[in-house]
Write an enzyme that holds these catalytic residues in place. Structure first.
Site, mmCIF file in Angstrom:
data_model
loop_
_atom_site.group_PDB
_atom_site.id
_atom_site.type_symbol
_atom_site.label_atom_id
_atom_site.label_comp_id
_atom_site.label_asym_id
_atom_site.label_seq_id
_atom_site.Cartn_x
_atom_site.Cartn_y
_atom_site.Cartn_z
ATOM 1 N N TYR A 42 0.847 -1.195 0.000
ATOM 2 C CA TYR A 42 0.000 0.000 0.000
ATOM 3 C C TYR A 42 0.889 1.253 0.000
ATOM 4 O O TYR A 42 1.141 1.837 1.062
ATOM 5 C CB TYR A 42 -0.914 0.008 1.225
ATOM 6 N N GLY A 185 -14.401 -0.691 4.118
ATOM 7 C CA GLY A 185 -13.164 -0.985 4.815
ATOM 8 C C GLY A 185 -12.899 -2.477 4.918
ATOM 9 O O GLY A 185 -11.778 -2.925 4.708
ATOM 10 N N ASP A 187 -13.050 -5.064 3.048
ATOM 11 C CA ASP A 187 -13.218 -5.197 1.607
ATOM 12 C C ASP A 187 -13.823 -6.524 1.152
ATOM 13 O O ASP A 187 -14.715 -6.554 0.309
ATOM 14 C CB ASP A 187 -11.865 -5.058 0.905
ATOM 15 N N GLU A 415 -0.583 -7.125 9.201
ATOM 16 C CA GLU A 415 -1.827 -6.536 8.703
ATOM 17 C C GLU A 415 -3.030 -7.217 9.350
ATOM 18 O O GLU A 415 -3.980 -6.570 9.763
ATOM 19 C CB GLU A 415 -1.876 -6.690 7.185
#
Length: 474
Positions: A42, A185, A187, A415
């Site tokens: 990202y 958010g 996803d 993450e």
């Protein structure tokens, strides 16, 4: 289910390890005026990532935390939307998809006031920004006032909330709607499978997935789902990003709306701090809360569900989004009780698993490793911890906090993690995992007598106040 975990006695050495590791992530991901979520996967600025990052970054540098939010909102569109990505022009187009040449925001969004000299996406993300702004202000009010931080941010935040409660009230019931799974958010949540099934995917070979350069295929969305994401984004772009066109995907999500309510309460505080009338924001928060309960609460499931506006019905998939309304001030006590029971039950394992999963452990689509289809995320658990504490569930909140403080550094600030084992998944050195770990550690220290990490030699930048106190936040 396993036996409930017990919160370990914290040690100064463990705290110092977390503090240094989290600070290292945030400092290496800083790009001069904003923070990237991760260095490879990202490489731009993401909207709700920046809000969470600012919440943690305030413990290292209040100026940087303020700058994070200022930079993001400078890319706000004229209609009030805060885009979900602000692109860094120095990053090659092939490093991330969809890239600026896909979104074409300055041209396709021109009629809606998209910035002319900043390229962004055309969709949005959950509105955590007013809450983050208020928390950053309260950490150092004197600096905030000297810099005019709230004066700059308040009109932008007000316009953002007006957009969400105006053009984005697509269902007409008072809640904001998302028109793409990325806007929620979460996803790749199974909650989107049913509404996405109506979407024809983009043609295979018409785009290249850059995410697979950095993430394992088994941990990322499938090609079918990704093709549908691309189709929805392209159709929205080709319609000029207008919110009046018919949508193949339009959903009212409980997490998005709970964050809007929490941020509306924060905007009331910001307005009062500047000498304005907080009442309109409190009234809007109350209306949103009523609509949230009326439209998204499921007594049968004991939690909130998403509403698919196509057939206008609740989606039966049970995701962690349905627990996030614990964050809402003034939520009726019986709903709080039910949500806590659901969170502690076999579907979500609060208090028995390291972290709460993103989707029902017993659900037909559960996958412990695949993006938002079961793995546990630190930002969702941070929101749940905050909600539990808000409603006086201190024991549950303390236990969850200690688990997050343990697993964040152990996973190399991943993450997301396997909800059963806390084994790292996704990319590492992830921005909001580090930031929210830092915030939880600072919050615990403000309630304890333990020595602050910098007393053990932490090389934090000037202005770090790891033991700073603040009142209970909105």
């Amino acid at each position: 289910m396993t036996e409930p975990l017990t919160a370990p006695v914290p040690t100064a050495a463990a705290d110092l390890t977390l503090w240094r590791g989290a600070a290292r992530v945030l400092l290496q991901n800083w790009r001069g005026d904003s923070t990237v979520p991760s260095l490879g996967l990202y490489p731009h600025q993401w909207s709700w990532d920046s809000a969470f990052i600012a919440i943690g970054l305030r413990h290292l540098s209040v100026r940087r935390a303020q700058r994070e939010l200022e930079t993001l909102t400078l890319a706000q569109w004229g209609d009030g939307r805060v885009p979900h990505i602000v692109f860094n022009p120095a990053v090659p187009l092939g490093a991330y998809f969809p890239s600026p040449d896909f979104w074409r925001s300055s041209r396709a969004g021109a009629a809606l006031g998209a910035p002319r000299h900043i390229e962004t996406s055309g969709i949005v993300q959950p509105p955590v920004h007013a809450l983050a702004t208020w928390l950053v202000h309260r950490y150092d009010p004197a600096l905030s006032r000297r810099r005019g931080f709230l004066e700059r941010l308040r009109p932008r935040l007000a316009a953002w909330h007006d957009y969400l409660t105006g053009p984005r009230d697509l269902g007409g019931g008072g809640l904001t709607a998302v028109v793409h799974p990325w806007e929620a958010g979460m996803d790749n949540s199974p909650a989107w499978d049913e509404p996405l099934s109506r979407v024809e995917p983009a043609r295979a070979g018409s785009y290249r997935r850059a995410d697979l350069d950095h993430g394992a295929l088994a941990e990322r969305p499938t090609d079918l789902d990704y093709g549908r994401y691309v189709r929805l984004a392209a159709d929205y772009r080709d319609a000029g990003y207008r919110d009046t066109a018919p949508f193949a995907f339009a959903v009212e999500d409980p997490c998005v709306n709970a964050l809007l309510i929490a941020s509306e309460h924060a905007l009331a505080e910001i307005t009062a701090e500047l000498g304005g009338d907080r009442t309109p924001h409190e009234r809007r928060a109350a209306r949103l809360t009523d609509a949230l309960v009326e439209r998204l609460w499921s007594p049968a499931e004991g939690m909130f569900l998403s509403r698919d506006l196509g057939p206008d019905r609740l989606v039966p998939a049970r995701s962690a989004a349905g627990l996030v309304p614990l964050l809402v001030p003034g939520l009726p006590a019986h709903l709080v009780d039910t949500l806590v029971r659901t969170a502690k039950g076999e579907s979500f394992g609060l208090g028995t698993l390291p972290l709460v999963p993103s989707y029902d452990l017993r659900g037909p689509a559960f996958d412990a490793s695949r993006y938002w289809r079961g793995p546990a995320w630190f930002n969702v658990n941070w929101l749940l911890e905050r909600g539990l504490r808000l409603h006086g569930r201190t024991d549950e909140a303390d236990l969850l906090r200690e688990s997050m403080l343990r697993e964040a550094p152990a996973s190399d600030f991943a993450e997301y993690v396997d909800p059963y084992t806390a084994e790292a998944r996704g990319t590492r050195a992830f921005g909001w995992t580090a930031a929210l770990g830092l915030d939880l550690l600072a919050a615990r220290r403000s309630r304890s007598k333990l020595p602050a990490p910098h007393e053990g030699g932490d090389p934090s930048p000037a202005g770090t106040r790891p033991g700073a106190r603040e009142r209970t936040a909105v």
